[in-house]
Scaffold this motif. Structure first.
Motif, PDB file in Angstrom:
ATOM      1  N   ARG A 198       0.838  -1.196   0.000  1.00 42.97           N
ATOM      2  CA  ARG A 198       0.000   0.000   0.000  1.00 42.97           C
ATOM      3  C   ARG A 198       0.879   1.253   0.000  1.00 42.97           C
ATOM      4  NH1 ARG A 198      -3.585  -0.443   5.088  1.00 42.97           N
ATOM      5  NH2 ARG A 198      -1.756  -1.521   5.867  1.00 42.97           N
ATOM      6  N   ILE A 199       0.324   2.303  -0.545  1.00 39.67           N
ATOM      7  CA  ILE A 199       1.030   3.576  -0.616  1.00 39.67           C
ATOM      8  C   ILE A 199       0.263   4.587   0.236  1.00 39.67           C
ATOM      9  CG2 ILE A 199       1.771   5.458  -2.104  1.00 39.67           C
ATOM     10  CD1 ILE A 199       1.959   3.423  -4.365  1.00 39.67           C
ATOM     11  N   VAL A 200       0.969   5.229   1.125  1.00 43.53           N
ATOM     12  CA  VAL A 200       0.377   6.237   1.990  1.00 43.53           C
ATOM     13  C   VAL A 200       0.984   7.576   1.579  1.00 43.53           C
ATOM     14  CG1 VAL A 200       0.095   7.054   4.351  1.00 43.53           C
ATOM     15  CG2 VAL A 200       0.105   4.604   3.870  1.00 43.53           C
ATOM     16  N   THR A 201       0.092   8.533   1.273  1.00 41.62           N
ATOM     17  CA  THR A 201       0.546   9.850   0.840  1.00 41.62           C
ATOM     18  C   THR A 201       0.097  10.876   1.877  1.00 41.62           C
ATOM     19  OG1 THR A 201       0.279   9.171  -1.456  1.00 41.62           O
ATOM     20  CG2 THR A 201       0.447  11.530  -1.021  1.00 41.62           C
ATOM     21  N   GLY A 202       0.968  11.808   2.171  1.00 40.83           N
ATOM     22  CA  GLY A 202       0.622  12.843   3.140  1.00 40.83           C
ATOM     23  C   GLY A 202       1.678  13.930   3.147  1.00 40.83           C
ATOM     24  N   TYR A 203       1.437  14.882   3.981  1.00 39.16           N
ATOM     25  CA  TYR A 203       2.379  15.986   4.094  1.00 39.16           C
ATOM     26  C   TYR A 203       3.552  15.568   4.976  1.00 39.16           C
ATOM     27  CZ  TYR A 203      -1.247  18.944   2.143  1.00 39.16           C
ATOM     28  OH  TYR A 203      -2.180  19.491   1.322  1.00 39.16           O
ATOM     29  N   ALA A 204       4.698  16.023   4.607  1.00 45.52           N
ATOM     30  CA  ALA A 204       5.883  15.742   5.404  1.00 45.52           C
ATOM     31  C   ALA A 204       5.853  16.636   6.646  1.00 45.52           C
ATOM     32  CB  ALA A 204       7.140  16.009   4.600  1.00 45.52           C
ATOM     33  N   VAL A 205       6.122  16.031   7.775  1.00 48.51           N
ATOM     34  CA  VAL A 205       6.123  16.765   9.025  1.00 48.51           C
ATOM     35  C   VAL A 205       7.570  17.116   9.356  1.00 48.51           C
ATOM     36  CG1 VAL A 205       5.552  16.690  11.471  1.00 48.51           C
ATOM     37  CG2 VAL A 205       4.093  15.542   9.807  1.00 48.51           C
ATOM     38  N   SER A 206       7.798  18.396   9.475  1.00 48.27           N
ATOM     39  CA  SER A 206       9.155  18.814   9.836  1.00 48.27           C
ATOM     40  C   SER A 206       9.336  18.646  11.333  1.00 48.27           C
ATOM     41  CB  SER A 206       9.393  20.267   9.428  1.00 48.27           C
ATOM     42  OG  SER A 206       8.494  21.098  10.117  1.00 48.27           O
ATOM     43  N   THR A 207      10.527  18.384  11.735  1.00 50.84           N
ATOM     44  CA  THR A 207      10.797  18.215  13.159  1.00 50.84           C
ATOM     45  C   THR A 207      10.679  19.568  13.849  1.00 50.84           C
ATOM     46  OG1 THR A 207      13.149  18.534  12.785  1.00 50.84           O
ATOM     47  CG2 THR A 207      12.337  16.277  12.761  1.00 50.84           C
ATOM     48  N   LEU A 208      10.119  19.525  15.023  1.00 51.51           N
ATOM     49  CA  LEU A 208       9.942  20.755  15.775  1.00 51.51           C
ATOM     50  C   LEU A 208      11.276  21.185  16.366  1.00 51.51           C
ATOM     51  CD1 LEU A 208       6.621  19.993  17.640  1.00 51.51           C
ATOM     52  CD2 LEU A 208       6.959  21.491  15.683  1.00 51.51           C
ATOM     53  N   GLN A 209      11.599  22.446  16.166  1.00 54.65           N
ATOM     54  CA  GLN A 209      12.810  23.001  16.755  1.00 54.65           C
ATOM     55  C   GLN A 209      12.460  23.510  18.153  1.00 54.65           C
ATOM     56  OE1 GLN A 209      15.785  22.905  15.413  1.00 54.65           O
ATOM     57  NE2 GLN A 209      15.006  21.893  13.577  1.00 54.65           N
ATOM     58  N   PRO A 210      13.244  23.141  19.145  1.00 55.37           N
ATOM     59  CA  PRO A 210      12.941  23.642  20.485  1.00 55.37           C
ATOM     60  C   PRO A 210      13.161  25.153  20.549  1.00 55.37           C
ATOM     61  CG  PRO A 210      15.049  22.513  20.482  1.00 55.37           C
ATOM     62  CD  PRO A 210      14.431  22.314  19.111  1.00 55.37           C
ATOM     63  N   GLU A 211      12.395  25.772  21.447  1.00 57.73           N
ATOM     64  CA  GLU A 211      12.525  27.207  21.637  1.00 57.73           C
ATOM     65  C   GLU A 211      13.927  27.519  22.146  1.00 57.73           C
ATOM     66  OE1 GLU A 211      10.368  29.785  21.247  1.00 57.73           O
ATOM     67  OE2 GLU A 211       8.952  28.423  20.272  1.00 57.73           O
ATOM     68  N   PRO A 212      14.515  28.566  21.604  1.00 56.23           N
ATOM     69  CA  PRO A 212      15.853  28.889  22.117  1.00 56.23           C
ATOM     70  C   PRO A 212      15.760  29.318  23.588  1.00 56.23           C
ATOM     71  CG  PRO A 212      15.064  30.615  20.653  1.00 56.23           C
ATOM     72  CD  PRO A 212      14.071  29.481  20.579  1.00 56.23           C
ATOM     73  N   VAL A 213      16.663  28.807  24.364  1.00 62.12           N
ATOM     74  CA  VAL A 213      16.677  29.106  25.790  1.00 62.12           C
ATOM     75  C   VAL A 213      17.268  30.494  25.981  1.00 62.12           C
ATOM     76  CG1 VAL A 213      17.580  28.384  28.030  1.00 62.12           C
ATOM     77  CG2 VAL A 213      16.960  26.674  26.322  1.00 62.12           C
ATOM     78  N   ALA A 214      16.541  31.325  26.714  1.00 65.84           N
ATOM     79  CA  ALA A 214      17.023  32.681  26.976  1.00 65.84           C
ATOM     80  C   ALA A 214      18.282  32.601  27.837  1.00 65.84           C
ATOM     81  CB  ALA A 214      15.952  33.495  27.680  1.00 65.84           C
TER      82      ALA A 214
END
Length: 154
Positions: free
Chosen positions: A53-69
């Motif tokens: 089977r073929i599953v098609t969908g949007y690629a999910v980009s990895t979440l970048q963590p918030e920069p630590v102040a």
């Protein structure tokens, strides 16, 4: 009546498909529409599963963590404690000066009272012991008197 098996199901296995019931128009509450500007069109990815089977969908980009102040080298709590200590020392210094002032004022008042007593006492002594020829007061002459039966005869 049995539903028809899907084409992607393995042989000999029946898969039941359930279709959701549509909502009646009275139950549909329109959601507020907020215009959103698309930042970028996501890419579409396709994955081939091991069973074909073929599953098609949007690629999910990895979440970048918030920069630590960046943390300051000294915490705010330490700064507040230090400022409180400085304020406490300033108040203690002021209280020390206040008590010193009260002590000095008390000593001054005591010395003024003693000075007044010495001056007034000296003036009284001069008045009592001065012999400048005139006498003030009442002179009493004592004559011979006879006392009889507790009665005074002059």
């Amino acid at each position: 009546m049995h539903p028809e098996p899907t084409r992607s199901a393995p042989a000999g296995r029946v898969v039941n498909l359930h279709q959701p019931a549509p909502l009646t128009p009275a139950a549909i509450i329109p959601a507020p529409v907020v215009p959103v500007q698309p930042q970028a069109v996501p890419t579409v990815a396709s994955i081939v599963l091991p069973d074909g089977r073929i599953v098609t969908g949007y690629a999910v980009s990895t979440l970048q963590p918030e920069p630590v102040a960046a943390k300051p080298p000294v915490s705010r709590a330490a700064v507040n404690v230090a400022l409180g200590g400085v304020g406490f020392l300033a108040v203690c210094g002021g209280l020390l000066l206040l008590t010193t002032f009260i002590t000095a004022l008390t000593a001054l008042i005591t010395q003024l009272i003693i000075l007044a007593a010495v001056i007034f006492g000296g003036w009284i002594a001069i008045q009592v012991f001065s012999t400048n020829g005139r006498r003030q007061g009442t002179t009493v002459h004592i004559r011979r008197a006879v006392f009889k039966r507790n009665h005074f005869h002059s």
